[in-house]
Each structure stands twice: as structure tokens, then as C-alpha cells.
Scaffold this motif. Sequence first.
Motif, mmCIF file in Angstrom:
data_model
loop_
_atom_site.group_PDB
_atom_site.id
_atom_site.type_symbol
_atom_site.label_atom_id
_atom_site.label_comp_id
_atom_site.label_asym_id
_atom_site.label_seq_id
_atom_site.Cartn_x
_atom_site.Cartn_y
_atom_site.Cartn_z
ATOM 1 N N VAL A 1 -4.081 29.891 -65.079
ATOM 2 C CA VAL A 1 -4.900 30.917 -64.067
ATOM 3 C C VAL A 1 -3.895 31.192 -63.015
ATOM 4 C CG1 VAL A 1 -6.640 30.818 -62.718
ATOM 5 C CG2 VAL A 1 -6.940 29.814 -64.651
ATOM 6 N N TRP A 2 -3.275 30.089 -62.430
ATOM 7 C CA TRP A 2 -2.470 30.257 -61.165
ATOM 8 C C TRP A 2 -1.097 29.272 -61.272
ATOM 9 C CZ3 TRP A 2 -4.501 29.644 -55.241
ATOM 10 C CH2 TRP A 2 -3.747 30.019 -54.543
ATOM 11 N N HIS A 3 0.000 29.636 -61.125
ATOM 12 C CA HIS A 3 0.973 28.481 -61.375
ATOM 13 C C HIS A 3 1.444 27.982 -59.842
ATOM 14 C CE1 HIS A 3 1.577 29.038 -65.504
ATOM 15 N NE2 HIS A 3 1.195 30.097 -65.348
ATOM 16 N N ILE A 4 1.439 26.843 -59.772
ATOM 17 C CA ILE A 4 1.399 26.199 -58.372
ATOM 18 C C ILE A 4 2.517 25.071 -58.766
ATOM 19 C CG2 ILE A 4 0.282 24.871 -56.569
ATOM 20 C CD1 ILE A 4 -1.005 27.663 -56.775
ATOM 21 N N ALA A 5 3.262 24.904 -57.417
ATOM 22 C CA ALA A 5 4.232 23.918 -57.525
ATOM 23 C C ALA A 5 3.739 22.591 -57.048
ATOM 24 C CB ALA A 5 5.431 24.007 -56.284
ATOM 25 N N ASN A 6 2.883 21.976 -58.226
ATOM 26 C CA ASN A 6 2.205 20.800 -58.087
ATOM 27 C C ASN A 6 2.933 19.572 -57.804
ATOM 28 O OD1 ASN A 6 -0.580 21.932 -58.662
ATOM 29 N ND2 ASN A 6 0.252 22.363 -60.720
ATOM 30 N N VAL A 7 4.141 19.445 -58.361
ATOM 31 C CA VAL A 7 5.087 18.244 -58.035
ATOM 32 C C VAL A 7 5.331 18.191 -56.480
ATOM 33 C CG1 VAL A 7 7.193 17.236 -58.849
ATOM 34 C CG2 VAL A 7 5.688 18.192 -60.407
ATOM 35 N N ALA A 8 5.771 19.401 -56.302
ATOM 36 C CA ALA A 8 6.402 19.569 -54.633
ATOM 37 C C ALA A 8 5.085 18.855 -53.830
ATOM 38 C CB ALA A 8 6.520 21.070 -54.368
ATOM 39 N N HIS A 9 3.831 19.287 -54.158
ATOM 40 C CA HIS A 9 2.750 18.652 -53.320
ATOM 41 C C HIS A 9 2.633 17.364 -53.253
ATOM 42 C CE1 HIS A 9 -0.024 22.835 -53.911
ATOM 43 N NE2 HIS A 9 1.288 22.835 -53.034
ATOM 44 N N GLY A 10 2.846 16.680 -54.656
ATOM 45 C CA GLY A 10 2.567 15.128 -54.851
ATOM 46 C C GLY A 10 3.747 14.591 -54.215
ATOM 47 N N VAL A 11 4.940 14.953 -54.294
ATOM 48 C CA VAL A 11 6.136 14.243 -53.861
ATOM 49 C C VAL A 11 6.099 14.452 -52.123
ATOM 50 C CG1 VAL A 11 8.893 14.279 -53.770
ATOM 51 C CG2 VAL A 11 7.513 14.331 -55.929
ATOM 52 N N GLY A 12 5.698 15.857 -51.648
ATOM 53 C CA GLY A 12 5.641 15.776 -50.290
ATOM 54 C C GLY A 12 4.999 14.937 -49.835
#
Length: 331
Positions: A162-173
Motif C-alpha cells: 500500500v505504502w512503502h516505508i523504510a521500516n528497517v530505518a525506523h527500527g534501527v533508529g
Amino acid sequence: MKKPPPVTEFVRFPITAGVAMLAMFVTVLDAAGRSIQQLVMSVRAFEGEPWRLVTSALPHADALHLIFNVAWLWTLGTMLEERFGSFRLLGLVLLFAAGSAAAEYATFIGGIGLSGVVYGLFGLAWVLDRADARMRGTVDARTTQFFVGWFFLCIATTVFDVWHIANVAHGVGALLGVLTGLVITGGLRVARRSVATRASAGVAILLVLAASGAGATVLRPRVNFSKDAGAESVRLGNEAFDAENYDEAIARYRRAVALSPKSEIAWYNLGLAHGRKGELDDAARAYTQAVALAPEDAGIRRILEETERIRARAAEFPLDEGVELEHDAGP
């Protein structure tokens, strides 16, 4: 949660305000059609352009993306800048930006925006709220629920395309933020502060950064999940090919097929580069892979057949081994 200061007091928070204004400026430049390619995350970040690890946080996909991140940057950044000072906050922003950008690039194709930094600031503020009396009320339960809920919502929108998000960046941040908070406080409770906790958290930060760096470089073909991970290397290979730097082109295309082994374009262009150098055996092998991936493409099949004929002629008449195949690189 503590209310952030009014925007009119931006001069008191030069790092928070400065990063926010840079993000707005770069995003507007991008929207106006100006090239910002020198700022976004790329393999070139590990080839003499390390600033990309940080500057990739400045451009944003659209106005909503920008407003969301800048609003939270102001809310969290101002409180942390007031607590630690501008110099230390700058170091934190650089840490969270670089660590989250490298991790996202390692596992997918890289991202843009301040989300990794914002999650890092949230993770840090969450720890400080519980361990530092001066930071009490920085992050309340509702804010925590929002950040956690938004994290999982973004994962869902990405999984369901639906919407491509930088989820790994969220988690590692967020992870780097929490670990940094533990380094500063020594634990989630004042009474439990310890040198061992600080040391362990510091080592963990180094391990996260090392893993992100290794994943973004030598280990990327093994840890990357994106089917388009090789597209960047194909583009860089094409640039080298057009400049007649065939050795570099071959190296780029080999990187591309390592990242995207099912990309017929990457294999086809690798064959072309080998062909330009007269390396017909390598060219034929690359074309064979391209044909196997795109059997319906008559053009690739024709070039493979032409290469095989030239190889046969070279075997019969060795003086012809240097014959080059004149074809243009694919997209």
C-alpha cells in the motif's frame, strides 16, 4: 508530554531548527525538479562519498512526509537540545541518521527522510524519561503507543504493497536511541545505574553500526531482500559503459547480478561489457543467463547466437580473437 517551544524560538535550537530547514529546502528543490542525486543513499557512500549516509535524511517523498517528520523533530529535538546542548545533539543526529540509513540500504534499496532520526530521538527520550528526573514527562504513554503503533502500521502498509516505508530505518533508529539512552543513564531506573550497563550498551551500539556497515557493503548480496537491489549497480555500470570504462562496467554489472540474479538486463549488460573487451567466453555465459531468464526476448537470443558464431570463428582463426561486439547497454 511536555509541549515543545514555539517555532518563534528557533534561534535557541540551532541544530533542531537547522536540520528542519535543510530538510525543507532539499525537499522543495527535489519537488522543483532539481537533481539531489548527490545527497541520496547509494553505493557511492562507501566509495568516497560518506555524506550520503546523513544527507539521505533530508529529502522527503511529499509534503505529508516532511511535515510529519519535521513536527516530531521539533517536538523531541528541542527538548534534547535543551538538555544536552547543540553540539551533543548534532552528534546524536549524525549517529541516528547514518546508522539507520546504512541498515535500510543493507536490507532494501535505501530510503529518504528523517524518520530514522526521529525514531532515534524517540528511543533516547523514552529511556531518559524513565531514568533522568530532568526529562520526566518527555515521552508519555500516549506518545509511546503512537510511535509503536505507527511502526507496525508502516510495516503492514509495506507488506501489503500500500505504502512503502523504510521500516528497517525506523527500527534501527529506535534501537540506537534506546542504547544511547542506556549509555547515558546506565539503566531505566536511577537506582540501577551501573558501569556494566553503560559498557554493554556502548558495545551494542558499535555492533549495530558494524553490522549495518557490513550489511550495506560486503554482505549486501546475502542480507538484501529487495528484488530491485541491483538496479543502482546497473545504472552505474551503464555510466561506466558509456564512458568506455569496461573494467568498471563489468565490476558494476557483476555486483548487480549478485544482488539481483534474476535480472536479465544485468546479465545482458554484463555480456555486452565482456564483449567490448573481446572476452567472448564470459560474454556468452552472461548472455546464456539472460536468455534463460527472458527466453521470449529474440534480441538477446540473437546476440547470444552471434557471440557463439564469433567464438567459433575465433577458435578456428585465433587472430580474430579480439573482435568486439558492438551493442549498446540496456536500461
